[in-house]
Design a protein around this motif. Structure first.
Motif, PDB file in Angstrom:
ATOM      1  N   GLN A 224       0.882  -1.130   0.069  1.00 44.56           N
ATOM      2  CA  GLN A 224      -0.106  -0.072  -0.109  1.00 44.56           C
ATOM      3  C   GLN A 224       0.853   1.217   0.171  1.00 44.56           C
ATOM      4  N   ARG A 225       2.023   1.171   0.659  1.00 45.63           N
ATOM      5  CA  ARG A 225       2.794   2.524   0.786  1.00 45.63           C
ATOM      6  C   ARG A 225       4.256   2.212   0.304  1.00 45.63           C
ATOM      7  N   ALA A 226       4.828   2.994  -0.248  1.00 44.47           N
ATOM      8  CA  ALA A 226       6.236   2.662  -0.707  1.00 44.47           C
ATOM      9  C   ALA A 226       7.109   4.027  -0.679  1.00 44.47           C
ATOM     10  N   GLN A 227       8.238   4.183  -0.090  1.00 44.49           N
ATOM     11  CA  GLN A 227       9.182   5.021  -0.338  1.00 44.49           C
ATOM     12  C   GLN A 227      10.471   4.625  -1.122  1.00 44.49           C
ATOM     13  N   ILE A 228      10.828   5.172  -2.064  1.00 46.17           N
ATOM     14  CA  ILE A 228      12.078   4.729  -2.925  1.00 46.17           C
ATOM     15  C   ILE A 228      12.833   5.697  -2.954  1.00 46.17           C
ATOM     16  N   ASP A 229      14.258   5.507  -2.713  1.00 48.68           N
ATOM     17  CA  ASP A 229      15.288   6.389  -2.573  1.00 48.68           C
ATOM     18  C   ASP A 229      16.498   5.837  -3.481  1.00 48.68           C
ATOM     19  N   ASP A 258      -1.645   3.201  -2.612  1.00 49.95           N
ATOM     20  CA  ASP A 258      -2.265   4.327  -2.002  1.00 49.95           C
ATOM     21  C   ASP A 258      -1.224   5.514  -1.926  1.00 49.95           C
ATOM     22  N   TRP A 259       0.202   5.191  -1.423  1.00 50.34           N
ATOM     23  CA  TRP A 259       0.924   6.124  -1.103  1.00 50.34           C
ATOM     24  C   TRP A 259       2.165   5.772  -1.462  1.00 50.34           C
ATOM     25  N   LEU A 260       2.793   6.835  -2.395  1.00 46.39           N
ATOM     26  CA  LEU A 260       4.057   6.529  -2.890  1.00 46.39           C
ATOM     27  C   LEU A 260       5.105   8.012  -2.988  1.00 46.39           C
ATOM     28  N   HIS A 261       6.353   7.754  -2.331  1.00 43.28           N
ATOM     29  CA  HIS A 261       7.241   8.847  -2.333  1.00 43.28           C
ATOM     30  C   HIS A 261       8.650   8.286  -3.070  1.00 43.28           C
ATOM     31  N   MET A 262       8.963   8.993  -4.072  1.00 42.66           N
ATOM     32  CA  MET A 262      10.249   8.565  -4.777  1.00 42.66           C
ATOM     33  C   MET A 262      11.192   9.724  -5.036  1.00 42.66           C
ATOM     34  N   GLU A 263      12.318   9.474  -4.696  1.00 39.57           N
ATOM     35  CA  GLU A 263      13.485  10.309  -4.858  1.00 39.57           C
ATOM     36  C   GLU A 263      14.346   9.666  -5.685  1.00 39.57           C
ATOM     37  N   LEU A 264      14.384  10.147  -6.914  1.00 35.28           N
ATOM     38  CA  LEU A 264      15.238   9.432  -8.274  1.00 35.28           C
ATOM     39  C   LEU A 264      16.321  10.400  -8.347  1.00 35.28           C
ATOM     40  N   TYR A 296       4.518  11.713  -4.260  1.00 35.00           N
ATOM     41  CA  TYR A 296       5.683  12.749  -4.341  1.00 35.00           C
ATOM     42  C   TYR A 296       6.851  12.049  -5.257  1.00 35.00           C
ATOM     43  N   LEU A 297       7.302  13.230  -5.755  1.00 34.61           N
ATOM     44  CA  LEU A 297       8.393  12.581  -6.665  1.00 34.61           C
ATOM     45  C   LEU A 297       9.564  13.871  -6.488  1.00 34.61           C
ATOM     46  N   GLY A 298      10.576  13.498  -6.321  1.00 31.84           N
ATOM     47  CA  GLY A 298      11.678  14.501  -6.396  1.00 31.84           C
ATOM     48  C   GLY A 298      12.933  14.058  -6.951  1.00 31.84           C
ATOM     49  N   SER A 299      13.740  14.941  -7.942  1.00 29.39           N
ATOM     50  CA  SER A 299      14.980  14.595  -8.500  1.00 29.39           C
ATOM     51  C   SER A 299      15.688  15.513  -8.707  1.00 29.39           C
ATOM     52  N   CYS A 300      17.363  15.352  -8.589  1.00 27.56           N
ATOM     53  CA  CYS A 300      18.086  16.495  -8.837  1.00 27.56           C
ATOM     54  C   CYS A 300      18.684  15.776 -10.077  1.00 27.56           C
ATOM     55  N   MET A 301      18.601  14.834 -10.772  1.00 24.50           N
ATOM     56  CA  MET A 301      19.366  14.297 -11.731  1.00 24.50           C
ATOM     57  C   MET A 301      18.612  14.354 -13.180  1.00 24.50           C
ATOM     58  N   LEU A 302      17.049  14.072 -13.204  1.00 20.38           N
ATOM     59  CA  LEU A 302      16.192  14.141 -14.043  1.00 20.38           C
ATOM     60  C   LEU A 302      15.744  15.579 -14.843  1.00 20.38           C
ATOM     61  N   ASN A 303      15.788  15.619 -16.010  1.00 20.60           N
ATOM     62  CA  ASN A 303      15.188  16.657 -16.744  1.00 20.60           C
ATOM     63  C   ASN A 303      13.958  16.425 -17.117  1.00 20.60           C
ATOM     64  N   LEU A 304      12.839  17.001 -16.266  1.00 18.68           N
ATOM     65  CA  LEU A 304      11.653  16.310 -16.728  1.00 18.68           C
ATOM     66  C   LEU A 304      10.761  17.816 -17.489  1.00 18.68           C
ATOM     67  N   ALA A 305      10.138  17.190 -18.479  1.00 20.63           N
ATOM     68  CA  ALA A 305       9.291  18.163 -19.390  1.00 20.63           C
ATOM     69  C   ALA A 305       7.986  17.757 -19.231  1.00 20.63           C
ATOM     70  N   ALA A 306       6.864  18.735 -19.390  1.00 22.23           N
ATOM     71  CA  ALA A 306       5.397  18.299 -19.217  1.00 22.23           C
ATOM     72  C   ALA A 306       4.853  19.269 -19.949  1.00 22.23           C
ATOM     73  N   ALA A 327       8.780  17.711  -6.486  1.00 24.70           N
ATOM     74  CA  ALA A 327      10.001  18.382  -5.916  1.00 24.70           C
ATOM     75  C   ALA A 327      11.342  18.490  -7.020  1.00 24.70           C
ATOM     76  N   ILE A 328      11.113  19.258  -8.052  1.00 25.00           N
ATOM     77  CA  ILE A 328      12.156  19.372  -8.962  1.00 25.00           C
ATOM     78  C   ILE A 328      12.267  20.727  -9.207  1.00 25.00           C
ATOM     79  N   SER A 329      13.719  21.203  -9.579  1.00 31.80           N
ATOM     80  CA  SER A 329      14.014  22.563  -9.457  1.00 31.80           C
ATOM     81  C   SER A 329      13.242  23.413 -10.646  1.00 31.80           C
ATOM     82  N   ASP A 330      12.915  22.662 -11.790  1.00 35.03           N
ATOM     83  CA  ASP A 330      12.061  23.573 -12.720  1.00 35.03           C
ATOM     84  C   ASP A 330      11.724  22.552 -13.740  1.00 35.03           C
ATOM     85  N   PHE A 331      10.945  22.875 -14.428  1.00 31.66           N
ATOM     86  CA  PHE A 331      10.650  21.913 -15.931  1.00 31.66           C
ATOM     87  C   PHE A 331      11.486  22.388 -16.790  1.00 31.66           C
ATOM     88  N   SER A 332      11.952  21.215 -17.591  1.00 34.12           N
ATOM     89  CA  SER A 332      12.684  21.206 -18.866  1.00 34.12           C
ATOM     90  C   SER A 332      11.713  21.901 -19.944  1.00 34.12           C
TER      91      SER A 332
END
Length: 436
Positions: A224-229, A258-264, A296-306, A327-332
């Motif tokens: 039900q709940r996962a935190q992935i770092d 129903d609960w997902l936290h990812m730090e990629l 929750y999605l956080g990343s300092c390595m991925l360049n995400l566009a949307a 939680a990303i610095s900005d959209f690419s």
């Protein structure tokens, strides 16, 4: 109880009086929970154990113990373990990676072995510690932990191999695994199917490559709940996080999570890439998880566009969202130079009536000319709840928007803090109760 209480008792040495000792032990038989977090308290129990010479347990009805071992090699709590014990929390002190506060894996092995022998009905084992460099809890110790038939929750410091992880989560009673680190290994058993029928909550750390391999083998239908770092600061290139997320999505039941936290890639000092990843491509395999309420999605390595339509897909797939954070610095920028606009707020507003927290990086508000009154009127025309979005500036989170029911806020869409999110990882609160 005052922190100097046991010190006063030690000085008096009242246990040398047989009558007083027997009276004290009678009361000790009524103790079900013991918390020892002061270093000066432990000598009292050592002295009492020496006086008894192991003839009888001090706390025969003890069910829960919290202990601060000091020094870290201290094993004086072991004689307190008994058959009635159900929950153990060992909190080893830690001070700036000082050698004296790093624990040897053999010490933890001794604790686990003693518990298995004297507390076979253990339900919860939480060990907070930093292991000495190069140390890892042995596979034998992990097998011992996995052999507790009633074990429901466990936290083991350091990293373990995929083979050891498979053994641990194969325990059908194990529901929650806290702060587990995994490493790749080359043994044949590491690539076998990992079946975790009882697992409902996991907090896992490892390289992107390692976690991808783990998720490809994992079958956790009740999760039900996962935190992935991901720990990829030493990786030469940015790992294939798209495959990692897809492998995780295939490992869980889409109607249960129903609960997902990812730090990629949480480290800003890790590898960087100029490759742009579409947000909807990354999250696509997770969209069938219709019960997802916290994301929750956080990343300092991925360049995400949307683009705006991507958020239509996300909100349409996750109508039960209560909290959504990017939680990303900005959209690419895409090839056309566009980034999401304020229209994404309308997507959350329209599709997620339970949303309480929304955090996004900078979005384009230059075209935000639609009056808030029109939006609320549109909501009524669609038969949706008449909620109000209220601006919540937050210097830590950056862009923050909160929805409240029955509010009186006006002009919410025109007031969104435009500062980018910091690169530091932000973790939602998770309760640390001993029982799952």
């Amino acid at each position: 109880m005052p922190s100097d209480y046991f010190e006063a008792v030690m000085l008096a040495q009242l246990w040398t009086d047989g009558t007083l000792l027997n009276t004290s032990l009678w009361y000790c038989g009524c103790v079900h929970t013991l918390n020892v977090f002061y270093a000066q308290d432990a000598p009292f129990f050592r002295a009492l154990l020496e006086q008894l010479e192991g003839q009888r347990p001090i706390f025969p009805s003890l069910e829960r113990i919290s202990w601060l071992p000091k020094p870290v090699s201290d094993l004086s709590c072991l004689p307190l373990f008994n058959k009635s014990l159900r929950q153990v929390f060992l909190d080893y002190p830690f001070m700036n990676i000082a050698p004296a506060t790093l624990v040897e894996a053999s010490t933890l092995g001794a604790v686990v072995s003693h518990l298995r022998q004297h507390s076979p009905f253990l339900e919860c084992l939480l060990i907070e510690a930093f292991l000495k460099s190069g140390d890892a809890v042995s596979s034998d110790a992990i097998s011992t932990v996995a052999s507790f038939r009633n074990l429901q929750r466990v936290c083991i410091p350091g990293f373990m191999s995929l083979s050891s992880f498979r053994i641990l989560v194969s325990n059908p009673s194990l529901a929650r695994v806290d702060s587990v680190g995994v490493l790749l290994d080359d043994t044949p058993v590491a690539h076998k199917r990992i079946t975790a029928h009882g697992l409902r909550d996991i907090d896992i750390t490892g390289s992107g490559e390692c976690l991808t391999e783990l998720f490809k083998s994992l079958h956790a239908p009740r999760l039900q709940r996962a935190q992935i770092d991901t720990s990829d600061w030493a990786a030469p290139v940015v790992p294939d996080y798209v495959s990692c997320v897809a492998a995780f999505a295939a490992a869980v039941d889409k109607d249960t999570l129903d609960w997902l936290h990812m730090e990629l890639g949480a480290s800003s000092s890790g590898p960087s890439t100029h490759t742009v990843t579409d947000l909807v491509t990354l999250l696509g395999p997770l969209l069938p998880c219709r019960q997802l309420a916290h994301f929750y999605l956080g990343s300092c390595m991925l360049n995400l566009a949307a683009e705006d339509d991507d958020f239509d897909d996300i909100t349409g797939a996750w109508p039960k969202l209560e909290a959504f954070t990017l939680a990303i610095s900005d959209f690419s920028l895409r090839s056309d130079g566009a980034i999401p606009t304020a229209a994404v707020l309308r997507s959350f507003w329209r599709d997620c009536p339970a949303l309480c927290e929304l955090t996004l990086p900078h979005i384009d508000l230059s075209l935000c000319t639609v009056p808030d009154q029109w939006v609320r009127g549109r909501r009524r025309a669609l038969g949706a709840p008449a909620h109000d979005l209220v601006h919540r500036p937050d210097p830590v989170l950056g862009a923050g928007v909160r929805r409240r029911a029955g509010g009186r806020g006006d002009g919410a869409l025109c007031r969104l803090h435009r500062g980018p999110l910091p690169r530091a990882g932000l973790r939602p609160e998770r309760p640390l109760e001993l029982s799952p």
